[in-house]
Design a protein around this motif. Sequence first.
Motif, PDB file in Angstrom:
ATOM      1  N   ILE A  50      64.259 -15.334  29.458  1.00  0.00           N
ATOM      2  CA  ILE A  50      64.532 -16.417  30.396  1.00  0.00           C
ATOM      3  C   ILE A  50      64.189 -17.769  29.769  1.00  0.00           C
ATOM      4  N   ALA A  51      63.114 -17.804  28.973  1.00  0.00           N
ATOM      5  CA  ALA A  51      62.691 -19.065  28.362  1.00  0.00           C
ATOM      6  C   ALA A  51      63.688 -19.551  27.328  1.00  0.00           C
ATOM      7  N   LEU A  52      64.332 -18.632  26.576  1.00  0.00           N
ATOM      8  CA  LEU A  52      65.286 -19.024  25.535  1.00  0.00           C
ATOM      9  C   LEU A  52      66.376 -17.968  25.399  1.00  0.00           C
ATOM     10  N   PRO A  53      67.363 -17.960  26.299  1.00  0.00           N
ATOM     11  CA  PRO A  53      68.470 -17.006  26.177  1.00  0.00           C
ATOM     12  C   PRO A  53      69.287 -17.285  24.921  1.00  0.00           C
ATOM     13  N   ALA A  54      69.646 -16.242  24.189  1.00  0.00           N
ATOM     14  CA  ALA A  54      70.298 -16.420  22.891  1.00  0.00           C
ATOM     15  C   ALA A  54      71.717 -16.940  23.004  1.00  0.00           C
ATOM     16  N   ASN A  55      72.422 -16.565  24.062  1.00  0.00           N
ATOM     17  CA  ASN A  55      73.830 -16.945  24.171  1.00  0.00           C
ATOM     18  C   ASN A  55      74.310 -16.794  25.616  1.00  0.00           C
ATOM     19  N   VAL A  56      75.569 -17.140  25.821  1.00  0.00           N
ATOM     20  CA  VAL A  56      76.176 -17.073  27.152  1.00  0.00           C
ATOM     21  C   VAL A  56      76.170 -15.644  27.690  1.00  0.00           C
ATOM     22  N   THR A  57      76.431 -14.679  26.828  1.00  0.00           N
ATOM     23  CA  THR A  57      76.447 -13.279  27.261  1.00  0.00           C
ATOM     24  C   THR A  57      75.122 -12.878  27.874  1.00  0.00           C
ATOM     25  N   VAL A  58      74.019 -13.238  27.231  1.00  0.00           N
ATOM     26  CA  VAL A  58      72.691 -12.922  27.761  1.00  0.00           C
ATOM     27  C   VAL A  58      72.487 -13.585  29.117  1.00  0.00           C
ATOM     28  N   GLY A  59      72.879 -14.860  29.232  1.00  0.00           N
ATOM     29  CA  GLY A  59      72.732 -15.565  30.500  1.00  0.00           C
ATOM     30  C   GLY A  59      73.479 -14.895  31.633  1.00  0.00           C
ATOM     31  N   ARG A  60      74.638 -14.334  31.333  1.00  0.00           N
ATOM     32  CA  ARG A  60      75.435 -13.677  32.371  1.00  0.00           C
ATOM     33  C   ARG A  60      74.861 -12.330  32.789  1.00  0.00           C
ATOM     34  N   LEU A  61      74.086 -11.693  31.903  1.00  0.00           N
ATOM     35  CA  LEU A  61      73.557 -10.369  32.195  1.00  0.00           C
ATOM     36  C   LEU A  61      72.150 -10.387  32.769  1.00  0.00           C
ATOM     37  N   ILE A  62      71.473 -11.522  32.696  1.00  0.00           N
ATOM     38  CA  ILE A  62      70.093 -11.638  33.151  1.00  0.00           C
ATOM     39  C   ILE A  62      70.043 -12.415  34.461  1.00  0.00           C
ATOM     40  N   GLY A  63      69.146 -12.019  35.338  1.00  0.00           N
ATOM     41  CA  GLY A  63      68.943 -12.751  36.575  1.00  0.00           C
ATOM     42  C   GLY A  63      69.780 -12.211  37.719  1.00  0.00           C
ATOM     43  N   SER A  64      69.357 -12.520  38.923  1.00  0.00           N
ATOM     44  CA  SER A  64      70.095 -12.135  40.121  1.00  0.00           C
ATOM     45  C   SER A  64      69.835 -13.183  41.207  1.00  0.00           C
ATOM     46  N   PRO A  65      70.733 -14.158  41.353  1.00  0.00           N
ATOM     47  CA  PRO A  65      71.978 -14.356  40.613  1.00  0.00           C
ATOM     48  C   PRO A  65      71.720 -14.715  39.146  1.00  0.00           C
ATOM     49  N   SER A  66      72.762 -14.544  38.327  1.00  0.00           N
ATOM     50  CA  SER A  66      72.652 -14.798  36.903  1.00  0.00           C
ATOM     51  C   SER A  66      72.816 -16.286  36.605  1.00  0.00           C
ATOM     52  N   MET A  67      72.709 -16.625  35.316  1.00  0.00           N
ATOM     53  CA  MET A  67      72.783 -18.020  34.897  1.00  0.00           C
ATOM     54  C   MET A  67      74.115 -18.647  35.301  1.00  0.00           C
ATOM     55  N   ALA A  68      74.064 -19.921  35.707  1.00  0.00           N
ATOM     56  CA  ALA A  68      75.267 -20.699  36.030  1.00  0.00           C
ATOM     57  C   ALA A  68      75.725 -21.428  34.780  1.00  0.00           C
ATOM     58  N   PHE A  69      77.043 -21.533  34.597  1.00  0.00           N
ATOM     59  CA  PHE A  69      77.601 -22.220  33.431  1.00  0.00           C
ATOM     60  C   PHE A  69      78.583 -23.302  33.888  1.00  0.00           C
ATOM     61  N   PHE A  70      78.492 -24.451  33.215  1.00  0.00           N
ATOM     62  CA  PHE A  70      79.317 -25.602  33.572  1.00  0.00           C
ATOM     63  C   PHE A  70      79.974 -26.178  32.320  1.00  0.00           C
ATOM     64  N   ASP A  71      81.221 -26.599  32.461  1.00  0.00           N
ATOM     65  CA  ASP A  71      81.884 -27.372  31.410  1.00  0.00           C
ATOM     66  C   ASP A  71      81.232 -28.748  31.365  1.00  0.00           C
ATOM     67  N   ALA A  72      80.836 -29.165  30.191  1.00  0.00           N
ATOM     68  CA  ALA A  72      80.129 -30.437  30.055  1.00  0.00           C
ATOM     69  C   ALA A  72      80.473 -31.079  28.717  1.00  0.00           C
ATOM     70  N   THR A  73      80.059 -32.333  28.581  1.00  0.00           N
ATOM     71  CA  THR A  73      80.323 -33.100  27.365  1.00  0.00           C
ATOM     72  C   THR A  73      79.067 -33.866  26.965  1.00  0.00           C
ATOM     73  N   ILE A  74      78.790 -33.898  25.664  1.00  0.00           N
ATOM     74  CA  ILE A  74      77.725 -34.746  25.136  1.00  0.00           C
ATOM     75  C   ILE A  74      78.350 -36.090  24.764  1.00  0.00           C
ATOM     76  N   VAL A  75      77.892 -37.153  25.392  1.00  0.00           N
ATOM     77  CA  VAL A  75      78.435 -38.481  25.130  1.00  0.00           C
ATOM     78  C   VAL A  75      77.340 -39.519  25.354  1.00  0.00           C
ATOM     79  N   ASP A  76      77.227 -40.443  24.423  1.00  0.00           N
ATOM     80  CA  ASP A  76      76.260 -41.550  24.531  1.00  0.00           C
ATOM     81  C   ASP A  76      74.837 -41.057  24.817  1.00  0.00           C
ATOM     82  N   GLY A  77      74.447 -39.965  24.146  1.00  0.00           N
ATOM     83  CA  GLY A  77      73.080 -39.484  24.277  1.00  0.00           C
ATOM     84  C   GLY A  77      72.762 -38.754  25.562  1.00  0.00           C
ATOM     85  N   SER A  78      73.793 -38.383  26.319  1.00  0.00           N
ATOM     86  CA  SER A  78      73.584 -37.673  27.587  1.00  0.00           C
ATOM     87  C   SER A  78      74.514 -36.471  27.679  1.00  0.00           C
TER      88      SER A  78
END
Length: 366
Positions: free
Chosen positions: A226-254
């Motif tokens: 939970i502290a450091l999931p290795a990848n998206v696959t792990v996030g989807r298989l751990i937790g109930s509910p499991s990890m949420a994923f969002f489309d995002a962009t890194i821009v201007d330091g944010s």
Amino acid sequence: MTAPMLRLEGLKKTYGAKRALRGLDLEVPDNEILALLGPTGAGKSTTLLASAGLVRLDAGKVSLGGRDVTDIDPSARDVSIVFEGFNLLPVLDVKDNIAFALRSPTYREEEAEIRTRVGRTAELLRISHLLDRDVDTLSGGERQRVAIARALVRRPKMFLLDEPLSALDLKLREGLRAELKQIHRQHRSTMLYATHDYHGAIAIADRLAIIDGGVMQQTGTIEEIIALPANVTVGRLIGSPSMAFFDATIVDGSVRLAGGAQALPLASFGETRLGSGKIRLGAWPEDIDVEAVGGAGANSGTIYAVDNRGFERAVQVNSDAGSFRKVLPSEQSFKQGDACSFRIGSGFLFDATTGARISHLGGKPA
């Protein structure tokens, strides 16, 4: 350094066109319960069968107790395996099914010792009253207890448990998980427990090994993962509910969600392998706050579904960047179709193409 009870190195196995194992590596220390967690078709059963010597590998090495057993006959490996199916012998009653291995040429014991072991194991699994019954008169839960007793009675170096409780109802699963833990405590046995059930895995295991696509994705305690999931696959298989994923962009330091108002400082994620561009932002549901619509600097969403659970309710929130599920207290009275806002308290950055984690830390906005 003590050798692990089980070490799998570079296991490869193909069934026709299907690659079941793709260079799988795994270690199970002595006296540990390791849960092999993954979805259907991930390679869990093949991993257990390879450990037991019941499938011929295309490549790789299997060591048991520091000894190379890759080409050793299954009967000489000193492991017991329990399958999802009960595999009981209908011509034998319960006590003789449990005693079956102890009467084999390989593990032959004196009849007095057999009676003692069968009696103790039956008492441990609470099936002493069934010993004289025919197995075809038993319920599903009783049959599974007999199958587990048959494996336990031999006291092997290691137990391989392949979805042993998945066919049982919730109450029976919980009871048998508790009894397996008790057996482990009493006998310090080593177990590899394959399951697709996240709750079952964390209830019984000392550590988890996440498998998908025939590849080991990550191993560790539930806290470490939970502290450091290795990848998206792990996030989807751990937790109930499991990890949420969002489309995002890194821009201007944010880090900014697609269509969202919230900006998370890139520096809060520690070292990253990407300074700009599209990424996936992952967040555990516990680190997402859902609130009434219109909060300043919050992201907009819609309540897509509501599942009532008595004192709490689970909601699915849809947004332009992605959807997630979260358990809310019952006083947050959202209804299906309501507009809402949500804020991400901390999260992880993942490569948009490979799914690998690219941030060193879980981001915590200032």
